[in-house]
Design a protein around this motif. Structure first.
Motif, short mmCIF file in Angstrom:
data_model
loop_
_atom_site.label_atom_id
_atom_site.label_comp_id
_atom_site.label_asym_id
_atom_site.label_seq_id
_atom_site.Cartn_x
_atom_site.Cartn_y
_atom_site.Cartn_z
N ALA A 6 0.82 -1.21 0.00
CA ALA A 6 0.00 0.00 0.00
C ALA A 6 0.85 1.25 0.00
N ALA A 7 1.93 1.25 0.78
CA ALA A 7 2.80 2.42 0.84
C ALA A 7 3.48 2.68 -0.49
N SER A 8 3.85 1.61 -1.21
CA SER A 8 4.56 1.80 -2.47
C SER A 8 3.62 2.11 -3.63
N GLN A 9 2.41 1.57 -3.62
CA GLN A 9 1.49 1.75 -4.73
C GLN A 9 0.63 2.99 -4.59
N PHE A 10 0.19 3.29 -3.38
CA PHE A 10 -0.77 4.38 -3.19
C PHE A 10 -0.09 5.60 -2.58
N SER A 11 0.09 5.56 -1.26
CA SER A 11 0.71 6.67 -0.53
C SER A 11 0.96 6.22 0.89
N PRO A 12 2.05 6.66 1.52
CA PRO A 12 2.24 6.30 2.94
C PRO A 12 1.12 6.80 3.84
N ARG A 13 0.40 7.83 3.40
CA ARG A 13 -0.70 8.36 4.21
C ARG A 13 -1.86 7.39 4.34
N VAL A 14 -2.02 6.45 3.41
CA VAL A 14 -3.16 5.54 3.48
C VAL A 14 -2.90 4.36 4.40
N LEU A 15 -1.70 4.24 4.96
CA LEU A 15 -1.42 3.14 5.88
C LEU A 15 -2.32 3.19 7.11
N ARG A 16 -2.80 4.37 7.43
CA ARG A 16 -3.68 4.51 8.59
C ARG A 16 -4.96 3.70 8.40
N LEU A 17 -5.37 3.43 7.17
CA LEU A 17 -6.56 2.63 6.93
C LEU A 17 -6.39 1.22 7.48
N TYR A 18 -5.19 0.68 7.35
CA TYR A 18 -4.93 -0.67 7.84
C TYR A 18 -4.84 -0.68 9.37
N VAL A 19 -4.25 0.37 9.93
CA VAL A 19 -4.13 0.44 11.39
C VAL A 19 -5.51 0.60 12.03
N ARG A 20 -6.39 1.36 11.38
CA ARG A 20 -7.72 1.61 11.93
C ARG A 20 -8.72 0.50 11.62
N SER A 21 -8.35 -0.46 10.81
CA SER A 21 -9.28 -1.51 10.40
C SER A 21 -9.75 -2.32 11.61
N ARG A 22 -11.04 -2.33 11.83
CA ARG A 22 -11.59 -3.11 12.95
C ARG A 22 -11.39 -4.60 12.74
N LEU A 23 -11.50 -5.04 11.49
CA LEU A 23 -11.35 -6.46 11.21
C LEU A 23 -9.93 -6.94 11.46
N THR A 24 -8.94 -6.12 11.10
CA THR A 24 -7.55 -6.48 11.37
C THR A 24 -7.30 -6.61 12.87
N LYS A 25 -7.79 -5.64 13.62
CA LYS A 25 -7.61 -5.69 15.07
C LYS A 25 -8.36 -6.87 15.67
N ALA A 26 -9.57 -7.14 15.19
CA ALA A 26 -10.35 -8.25 15.73
C ALA A 26 -9.66 -9.58 15.47
N THR A 27 -9.13 -9.76 14.26
CA THR A 27 -8.46 -11.02 13.92
C THR A 27 -7.23 -11.23 14.79
N PHE A 28 -6.41 -10.20 14.88
CA PHE A 28 -5.19 -10.29 15.68
C PHE A 28 -5.53 -10.50 17.15
N SER A 29 -6.57 -9.83 17.64
CA SER A 29 -6.93 -9.92 19.05
C SER A 29 -7.49 -11.29 19.40
N VAL A 30 -8.37 -11.83 18.55
CA VAL A 30 -8.95 -13.14 18.83
C VAL A 30 -7.89 -14.23 18.78
N CYS A 31 -6.96 -14.12 17.85
CA CYS A 31 -5.87 -15.11 17.78
C CYS A 31 -5.02 -15.07 19.05
N LEU A 32 -4.67 -13.89 19.51
CA LEU A 32 -3.91 -13.78 20.74
C LEU A 32 -4.70 -14.28 21.93
N ALA A 33 -5.98 -13.94 21.99
CA ALA A 33 -6.81 -14.40 23.10
C ALA A 33 -6.93 -15.92 23.10
N THR A 34 -7.03 -16.52 21.92
CA THR A 34 -7.09 -17.99 21.84
C THR A 34 -5.81 -18.61 22.36
N PHE A 35 -4.68 -18.04 22.00
CA PHE A 35 -3.40 -18.57 22.50
C PHE A 35 -3.30 -18.45 24.01
#
Length: 441
Positions: free
Chosen positions: A100-129
């Protein structure tokens, strides 16, 4: 032009904590791990109560212990495999961010950080462990019902449910990541966030401020307070805190920097008119300064991201004018939303209706310059883009009030000059300036 916030209107950005949490990636995993610890304790208690109830019946107790013995290997496998699974999720995230940083703009990386689905996936995996790790600590080696204290029935069921949830979220996460690697979806996400910010702004400024709403003193006649915090970009301002502070001191605070400006120690931040000046550190407390901008209260940041995507697509290394046209489509949409709105500054009022805070916002001319100047300079030789720019400017000229058409007319004139510099043939020049909502299709 000046605009006001009417008394009694709820201003969502008064409490920026919600946005700060969304910008942070660690909050959701931390909460999920804490929930996993609590859940492990609860299921452990339920397992003990269940075993105590059936321990009098030897056959049932032996069946539970056999189930526990078989489930122990499954839970142990899940616990060890979940770390690998988390590594896969994290690796996909890093690859997506890099692309995303190379194709679009470094400014759009915030979309991935703010993604609820990304956080939910990472959080549920950690909680399962964490959950499966804690469950393994409660397993007993004995198979004798008279010596056993518990049988992990509920714990095993919950662990398997968490595994199923992790797999489902992983599938959704991969799908969402693939969508965010496509330019139209990234542009759409940026636009939707920008529309939400602009819609909030339009609700804040329903009408122009009337003369005499502010005290007679000009901002230059007040006391100027300087920034005492760290240097960085002004991400947002705690409006509620500044309103209470101004009301307490009987003053009107005029913010000097706009949201998105870079401020350093010693930079003027507030001009205090009337009343008694508050201490500078109290003003600094209300300023959220960071290393990058956010969409929280920043009217211009959506335009900035769309323009960055467009000019990167127009660079010789990429040479993708179709992507630039898609960005211009959304810029056209945002400007159409802003066209009838008063711009220049926001006047925030306390609960009694008195103006206590004056906040600068970008004017119409500055917004039009931000939206078109860099794209026009970089794409003057691309007929697909210039035709779309002409169509956008003509549409905006039709819907914009007469007093605001000057910047648009200037951009159209400059666009004609840019095309003339890049295209010498009269027929090709006329083709490049022919309005077309699709560029060339």
């Amino acid at each position: 032009m000046m605009a006001r916030v009417s008394r009694g209107r709820r201003y969502r950005p008064l409490s920026p904590l919600r946005e700060h949490v969304r910008e942070s990636f660690w909050v959701a995993p931390f909460v999920a791990c804490a929930v996993a610890v609590v859940l492990a304790g609860l299921t452990g208690e339920l397992d003990q109560q269940l075993f105590q109830e059936v321990s009098a019946q030897t056959e049932d107790a032996e069946a539970l212990l056999r189930f526990t013995s078989a489930a122990k290997g499954v839970v142990s496998t899940v616990s060890s495999a979940m770390l690998t699974f988390i590594g896969v999720v994290f690796s996909i995230s890093l690859v997506a961010l890099q692309m995303a940083a190379s194709q679009f703009s470094p400014r759009v990386l915030r979309l991935y950080v703010r993604s609820r689905l990304t956080k939910a996936t990472f959080s549920v995996c950690l909680a399962t462990f964490v959950f499966t790790l804690l469950v393994q600590l409660t397993y007993e080696d004995t198979t004798d019902p008279s010596q056993a204290q518990t049988a992990q029935v509920f714990s095993t069921v919950v662990a398997l449910a968490l595994v199923m949830l992790s797999l489902a979220l992983f599938v959704l996460y991969v799908q969402a990541t693939l969508r965010l690697l496509r330019v139209p979806h990234v542009i759409d996400r940026v636009t939707r966030e920008s529309v939400a910010v602009l819609a909030q702004y339009r609700r804040l400024v329903p009408e122009a401020d009337l003369p005499g709403d502010l005290p007679g003193e000009l901002p230059g006649e007040g006391l100027t307070l300087l920034h005492e915090g760290r240097a960085g970009v002004l991400r947002d301002v705690n409006i509620a805190w500044l309103l209470r502070l101004a009301r307490k001191h009987g003053a009107v605070l005029h913010l000097v920097p706009r949201i998105g400006d870079f401020i350093a120690p010693g930079t003027p931040t507030v001009v205090v008119v009337g009343g008694t000046p508050p201490r500078p550190w109290r003003i600094t407390r209300a300023l959220n300064v960071g290393v990058d901008r956010t969409m929280h209260q920043d009217l211009s940041f959506g335009f900035r991201q769309l323009v960055d995507i467009a000019i990167r697509a127009l660079s010789p290394a990429v040479n993708d004018p179709t992507t630039a046209v898609q960005a211009v489509d959304r810029i056209h949409q945002l400007l159409a939303m802003l066209a009838p709105c008063p711009m220049g500054e926001l006047r925030h009022r306390d609960k009694d209706g008195a103006v206590r805070l004056v906040q600068p916002v970008p004017g119409w001319s500055a917004t039009v310059d931000l939206a078109f100047t860099e794209i026009r300079v970089c794409g003057g030789g691309q007929p697909q883009l210039t035709r779309r720019l002409v169509a956008a400017l003509d549409d905006l000229l039709r819907i914009t009030p007469p007093e605001r058409r000057g910047p648009l007319l200037l951009q159209r004139e400059l666009l004609e000059r840019a095309v003339g510099e890049h295209v010498a043939d009269p027929q090709n020049r006329a083709f490049a300036l022919d309005p077309d909502r699709q560029g060339i299709g």
